[in-house]
Design a protein around this motif. Structure first.
Motif, PDB file in Angstrom:
ATOM      1  N   PRO A 141     -14.912  36.591  41.670  1.00 18.36           N
ATOM      2  CA  PRO A 141     -14.634  35.302  41.364  1.00 18.36           C
ATOM      3  C   PRO A 141     -13.476  35.177  42.091  1.00 18.36           C
ATOM      4  CG  PRO A 141     -14.931  36.242  38.820  1.00 18.36           C
ATOM      5  CD  PRO A 141     -14.658  37.134  40.211  1.00 18.36           C
ATOM      6  N   VAL A 142     -12.667  36.430  42.033  1.00 20.84           N
ATOM      7  CA  VAL A 142     -11.379  35.960  42.815  1.00 20.84           C
ATOM      8  C   VAL A 142     -11.616  36.155  44.500  1.00 20.84           C
ATOM      9  CG1 VAL A 142      -9.238  37.113  43.282  1.00 20.84           C
ATOM     10  CG2 VAL A 142     -10.239  36.695  41.083  1.00 20.84           C
ATOM     11  N   ALA A 143     -12.283  36.609  45.127  1.00 21.47           N
ATOM     12  CA  ALA A 143     -12.699  36.065  46.464  1.00 21.47           C
ATOM     13  C   ALA A 143     -13.663  35.549  46.686  1.00 21.47           C
ATOM     14  CB  ALA A 143     -13.741  37.697  46.708  1.00 21.47           C
ATOM     15  N   GLU A 144     -14.492  34.555  46.122  1.00 17.52           N
ATOM     16  CA  GLU A 144     -15.244  33.521  46.310  1.00 17.52           C
ATOM     17  C   GLU A 144     -14.652  32.517  46.774  1.00 17.52           C
ATOM     18  OE1 GLU A 144     -19.211  31.468  43.257  1.00 17.52           O
ATOM     19  OE2 GLU A 144     -17.630  32.591  42.897  1.00 17.52           O
ATOM     20  N   PRO A 145     -13.371  32.317  47.206  1.00 18.23           N
ATOM     21  CA  PRO A 145     -13.399  30.654  47.996  1.00 18.23           C
ATOM     22  C   PRO A 145     -13.497  31.340  49.248  1.00 18.23           C
ATOM     23  CG  PRO A 145     -12.022  30.738  46.013  1.00 18.23           C
ATOM     24  CD  PRO A 145     -12.480  31.917  45.727  1.00 18.23           C
ATOM     25  N   SER A 179     -19.577  34.718  54.581  1.00 15.60           N
ATOM     26  CA  SER A 179     -20.902  34.557  54.565  1.00 15.60           C
ATOM     27  C   SER A 179     -21.620  33.371  55.381  1.00 15.60           C
ATOM     28  CB  SER A 179     -21.425  34.311  52.882  1.00 15.60           C
ATOM     29  OG  SER A 179     -20.359  35.768  52.794  1.00 15.60           O
ATOM     30  N   ALA A 180     -21.287  32.221  55.773  1.00 13.83           N
ATOM     31  CA  ALA A 180     -21.662  31.113  56.233  1.00 13.83           C
ATOM     32  C   ALA A 180     -21.407  31.458  57.626  1.00 13.83           C
ATOM     33  CB  ALA A 180     -21.070  29.436  55.612  1.00 13.83           C
ATOM     34  N   ASP A 223     -24.750  36.749  51.243  1.00 12.93           N
ATOM     35  CA  ASP A 223     -24.162  35.721  50.556  1.00 12.93           C
ATOM     36  C   ASP A 223     -23.419  36.347  48.906  1.00 12.93           C
ATOM     37  OD1 ASP A 223     -25.020  34.393  52.925  1.00 12.93           O
ATOM     38  OD2 ASP A 223     -26.833  33.612  51.727  1.00 12.93           O
ATOM     39  N   ASP A 224     -23.992  37.194  48.355  1.00 17.14           N
ATOM     40  CA  ASP A 224     -23.274  37.208  47.093  1.00 17.14           C
ATOM     41  C   ASP A 224     -22.142  37.610  47.392  1.00 17.14           C
ATOM     42  OD1 ASP A 224     -23.099  38.146  43.466  1.00 17.14           O
ATOM     43  OD2 ASP A 224     -23.932  39.889  44.575  1.00 17.14           O
TER      44      ASP A 224
END
Length: 144
Positions: free
Chosen positions: A32-36, A42-43, A50-51
């Motif tokens: 969750p911390v890395a998601e931003p 990944s895009a 993507d995960d």
């Protein structure tokens, strides 16, 4: 100078080894911390998963692998570059102090952000270290 390299490399690698092992054991807590950062990354790079949990696990595996290589003096320049490449998105994701509203949390994140910048500087120095030998560019330039 060789004794300093033999001592400094494991010391510098220790942060990546411990962090990488901790994240490999529990990648879901770091996701969750890395998601931003993982989403845009990944895009832009289709080969990356993507995960966020998978991407965090890949980064942790690189930290452990490159950390071991760097600490033992195997491929030190390449392993330092690999650690530096993984450190940038990690720092931006986990230590974005400019987004924190709580002053104490902001200060903690700011300290960790600049600590990681210091690690990045050490890795860049290590990546450029030729062990006192002339660089490839210097040898090519003076070959004639």
């Amino acid at each position: 100078m060789a004794i300093f390299r033999k001592l400094a490399r494991p010391l510098l690698a220790s942060a990546f080894l411990t962090g990488g092992l901790r994240t490999l054991r529990d990648p879901k807590s770091a996701a969750p911390v890395a998601e931003p950062v993982t989403g845009p990354l990944s895009a832009r790079i289709p080969a990356l998963p993507d995960d966020p949990a998978k991407l965090v696990r890949v980064n942790a595996a690189v930290q452990v692998g490159a950390g071991v290589l760097f600490a033992t003096g195997r491929f030190p320049r390449l392993s330092a570059l690999a650690l530096a490449a993984g450190l940038v998105p990690t720092t931006l994701a986990a230590h974005a102090y400019w987004t924190a509203e709580d002053p104490e949390e902001r200060e903690r994140l700011r300290i960790d952000f600049y600590k990681n910048l210091s690690l990045l500087g050490g890795l860049l120095i290590a990546a450029a270290d030729t062990h006192g030998k002339p660089s490839l560019a210097h040898r090519v330039k003076n070959a004639g």
